[in-house]
Design a protein around this motif. Structure first.
Motif, PDB file in Angstrom:
ATOM      1  N   PHE A  45       0.821  -1.212   0.000  1.00 36.70           N
ATOM      2  CA  PHE A  45       0.000   0.000   0.000  1.00 36.70           C
ATOM      3  C   PHE A  45       0.857   1.265   0.000  1.00 36.70           C
ATOM      4  N   LEU A  47       2.101   2.682   2.555  1.00 37.36           N
ATOM      5  CA  LEU A  47       1.788   3.529   3.702  1.00 37.36           C
ATOM      6  C   LEU A  47       1.798   2.637   4.931  1.00 37.36           C
ATOM      7  N   PRO A  61      -4.624   6.194  10.885  1.00 33.31           N
ATOM      8  CA  PRO A  61      -5.970   6.329  10.288  1.00 33.31           C
ATOM      9  C   PRO A  61      -6.198   5.324   9.168  1.00 33.31           C
ATOM     10  N   SER A  65      -9.142   2.399   8.976  1.00 33.20           N
ATOM     11  CA  SER A  65     -10.041   2.201   7.844  1.00 33.20           C
ATOM     12  C   SER A  65      -9.898   0.791   7.263  1.00 33.20           C
ATOM     13  N   TYR A  66      -8.651   0.368   7.131  1.00 27.30           N
ATOM     14  CA  TYR A  66      -8.413  -0.960   6.560  1.00 27.30           C
ATOM     15  C   TYR A  66      -8.986  -2.043   7.467  1.00 27.30           C
TER      16      TYR A  66
ATOM     17  N   THR B  81      -9.009  -2.832  -0.192  1.00 28.70           N
ATOM     18  CA  THR B  81      -7.845  -2.257  -0.860  1.00 28.70           C
ATOM     19  C   THR B  81      -8.093  -0.802  -1.242  1.00 28.70           C
ATOM     20  N   ALA B  83     -10.207   1.201   0.031  1.00 27.94           N
ATOM     21  CA  ALA B  83     -10.374   2.050   1.212  1.00 27.94           C
ATOM     22  C   ALA B  83      -9.023   2.561   1.682  1.00 27.94           C
ATOM     23  N   VAL B  84      -8.040   1.686   1.678  1.00 23.04           N
ATOM     24  CA  VAL B  84      -6.747   2.084   2.198  1.00 23.04           C
ATOM     25  C   VAL B  84      -6.006   2.967   1.197  1.00 23.04           C
ATOM     26  N   GLN B  85      -6.345   2.816  -0.086  1.00 26.47           N
ATOM     27  CA  GLN B  85      -5.676   3.641  -1.090  1.00 26.47           C
ATOM     28  C   GLN B  85      -6.031   5.106  -0.936  1.00 26.47           C
ATOM     29  N   PHE B  87      -5.665   6.753   1.467  1.00 28.92           N
ATOM     30  CA  PHE B  87      -4.776   7.379   2.428  1.00 28.92           C
ATOM     31  C   PHE B  87      -3.368   7.593   1.883  1.00 28.92           C
ATOM     32  N   VAL B  88      -3.133   7.155   0.638  1.00 24.78           N
ATOM     33  CA  VAL B  88      -1.785   7.301   0.126  1.00 24.78           C
ATOM     34  C   VAL B  88      -1.505   8.765  -0.182  1.00 24.78           C
ATOM     35  N   GLU B  92       3.242  10.938   6.870  1.00 28.12           N
ATOM     36  CA  GLU B  92       2.688  10.052   7.880  1.00 28.12           C
ATOM     37  C   GLU B  92       3.301  10.374   9.228  1.00 28.12           C
ATOM     38  N   GLU B  94       2.691  10.926  13.712  1.00 26.95           N
ATOM     39  CA  GLU B  94       1.807  11.441  14.749  1.00 26.95           C
ATOM     40  C   GLU B  94       2.267  12.827  15.142  1.00 26.95           C
ATOM     41  N   PRO B 120      -3.757  12.413   4.917  1.00 30.87           N
ATOM     42  CA  PRO B 120      -4.848  11.622   5.500  1.00 30.87           C
ATOM     43  C   PRO B 120      -4.369  10.565   6.478  1.00 30.87           C
ATOM     44  N   ASN B 121      -3.143  10.127   6.341  1.00 28.17           N
ATOM     45  CA  ASN B 121      -2.680   9.045   7.213  1.00 28.17           C
ATOM     46  C   ASN B 121      -1.871   9.563   8.393  1.00 28.17           C
ATOM     47  N   ALA B 122      -1.967  10.858   8.652  1.00 27.07           N
ATOM     48  CA  ALA B 122      -1.284  11.407   9.806  1.00 27.07           C
ATOM     49  C   ALA B 122      -2.273  11.490  10.968  1.00 27.07           C
ATOM     50  N   ALA B 123      -1.798  11.158  12.139  1.00 31.91           N
ATOM     51  CA  ALA B 123      -2.639  11.245  13.332  1.00 31.91           C
ATOM     52  C   ALA B 123      -2.284  12.531  14.057  1.00 31.91           C
TER      53      ALA B 123
END
Lengths: 309, 309
Positions: A45, A47, A61, A65-66, B81, B83-85, B87-88, B92, B94, B120-123
């Motif tokens: 992926f 990520l 996140p 979701s995954y 698959t 769904a996770v895409q 977030f690419v 990344e 926190e 999107p994949n950052a917390a």
DNA sequence: TTCGCGCGATTACGAATTCCGATGACCGCG
DNA sequence: CGCGGTCATCGGAATTCGTAATCGCGCGAA
């Protein structure tokens, strides 16, 4: 390249346990295996699914979701497995049988129901037809077996008695003066308007000779090869028909017909099983035949005359 | 023991193609592989999914049922698959930042929206607090950075100017005789009922000295550390407050307040960025800081006084 | 501070699985 | 009867997978 279910199982376990080690124990794997699988996912992926810093693993996140999507995958896979488990047990294979309308009217349905229940993964096909066509198909070995009226022997076809059923007189409830079900004596029959099958049908001869030898007057004769049409006509008029009892055990339109077994003397019809001479009955065919025979017996019992004494 | 997605993929292909060979081509595999996978499935389930006789493969009832269920599995996997895409891209990691209410009222929301969109994949976690608490957390390196009112240097904390915002006078629209938005001259200010923060707040000193050195009479002073309460009180009474312009750019209850930048002389508030001295800003922190700064500039522009000439 | 302790990452290696190519059996067709 | 198509089967190669050992890191106790 393509994902595997093991990836998903281990990811879900890791997500829920918040620990690779615990996930490995739960899934009968090792911490290293879990780590590798999750790394494989993350590389595919491009990520990260988990944030690993400070000694704890917690989902990103994308991981959240995954995870939710993976639950759907696992649920679907479980459903697929369970769906197919409903077919275990019973025999397997394909089966094609030929039946004449006499058989399909009352006997087929319950036999089929029991058959599909007992052998869910068997593919069965029933072709309805009259004796000539069915015999031909059996000769060509296109049918596992067929049930037809008793005939002379035919080359390439093995036959044996399937069942014997009384012929019954079928009349309209509005025109016949008889009580439904009780035997009728031939000498009580007045001149009849009789519906009979065409001469191509084996039963035509036996019906005519029965009436002739018992001196029953026939007012008029109507030739009709359509079974549904015959029943409809008989139900609505003074025309009567002689039909195999095995097909009149349950009247789809109750109260329309009066049905009386011919007695004194009785007239019976022999149904025979025919099968390709060169083959033996498959286990599946035997199973279905057995059910057919049971249901036929059950239906015939409807016409059993209580013996005196 | 456990099923794999490859089993399902090949089974589905074989089902749809009605041919192992065609399925193998479609899935970039070999006929042999397809055959093995399907045999594996059939052995696991202890039933056959395809009937192989007469040179063609055709699905059994169990195969039909399993196929439909497998489609759900593949769909679910595809959905996972995809769904996770979503977030690419983006960074990344926190991020924990501390912001004072001055920042959270108008600036935070748009910056956050843009940030989560771009990464999107950052917390990210935002803690709201006043300068003392935030500084303490930065010292402990529990925050990536914080925005606080300008203060003296503190050990272990690196600081630099984040933005400068004008202080504005906030009054009730019913009691103030001024037009919203236009600068107010100090000499035009009558005796005020002024709401101020407690002495623990850095701004208290500058506000008091501003009023003192410009000779503005203060009728009464009310100490209130609750920002929401201050705004509510000011909106409903003759009490007024001096607040950072950056937090008054958008009035959540329009028409309740009259807001006027203090002019002649202006009073400004310096907001500084503080971060743990021992660390450098992570790329994620820099990204969010940049967005915060952009949004702060946009909001401050609201109070820009049109220069003469 | 230092020393374990727990957890995850990484590596190498043995085992299991999967994959492939070749071969064989079977069927329909000419 | 050969031919072209199918699928099943088999042995070996390639890949994956699981394991054990080791390392690094953060945490908590001494």
């Amino acid at each position: 390249m393509a994902g595997s279910l093991q990836d998903i199982r281990l990811f879900v376990a890791a997500y829920e346990e918040r620990s690779f080690t615990a996930a490995a124990q739960r899934e009968n794997a090792t911490q290293s295996g879990v780590s590798q699988h999750i790394r494989k996912l993350e590389e595919r992926f491009r990520l990260s699914l988990f944030s690993r810093d400070k000694g704890r693993v917690c989902p990103t996140p994308a991981g959240d979701s995954y995870y939710r999507a993976c639950l759907d995958v696992l649920r679907a896979h479980d459903a697929a497995t369970k769906a197919v488990q409903g077919f275990v047990g019973g025999l397997e294979g394909e089966l094609v049988v030929g039946l004449m309308p006499t058989m399909t009217r009352c006997v087929l349905a319950p036999a089929l129901a029991r058959f599909t229940e007992a052998h869910p993964n068997a593919a069965i096909r029933v072709v309805e037809g009259y004796s000539a066509a069915l015999t031909q198909h059996v000769q060509a070995a296109e049918l596992d077996f067929a049930i037809v009226p008793g005939t002379a022997g035919i080359a390439g076809v093995k036959s044996r008695l399937f069942t014997r059923t009384p012929e019954v007189l079928v009349a309209s409830v509005r025109h016949a003066g008889r009580r439904n079900g009780e035997p009728v004596r031939t000498r009580e029959l007045g001149p009849l308007r009789l519906v009979v099958p065409s001469r191509a049908n084996t039963r035509r001869l036996s019906i005519e000779s029965y009436f002739a030898s018992n001196g029953i007057a026939i007012e008029r004769l109507l030739e009709l090869d359509a079974m549904l049409g015959t029943l409809d006509l008989v139900g609505r008029s003074e025309w009567v028909a002689v039909l195999p009892g095995i097909m009149m055990a349950a009247d789809p339109e109750p109260g329309m017909h009066v049905i009386n077994p011919l007695a004194d003397p009785p007239l019976t019809l022999d149904l025979v099983l025919i099968e390709p001479a060169r083959r033996i009955l498959s286990p599946l065919a035997s199973a279905f035949l057995g059910l057919l025979q049971e249901e036929a017996a059950r239906v015939n019992a409807r016409w059993d005359v209580p013996r005196p004494g």
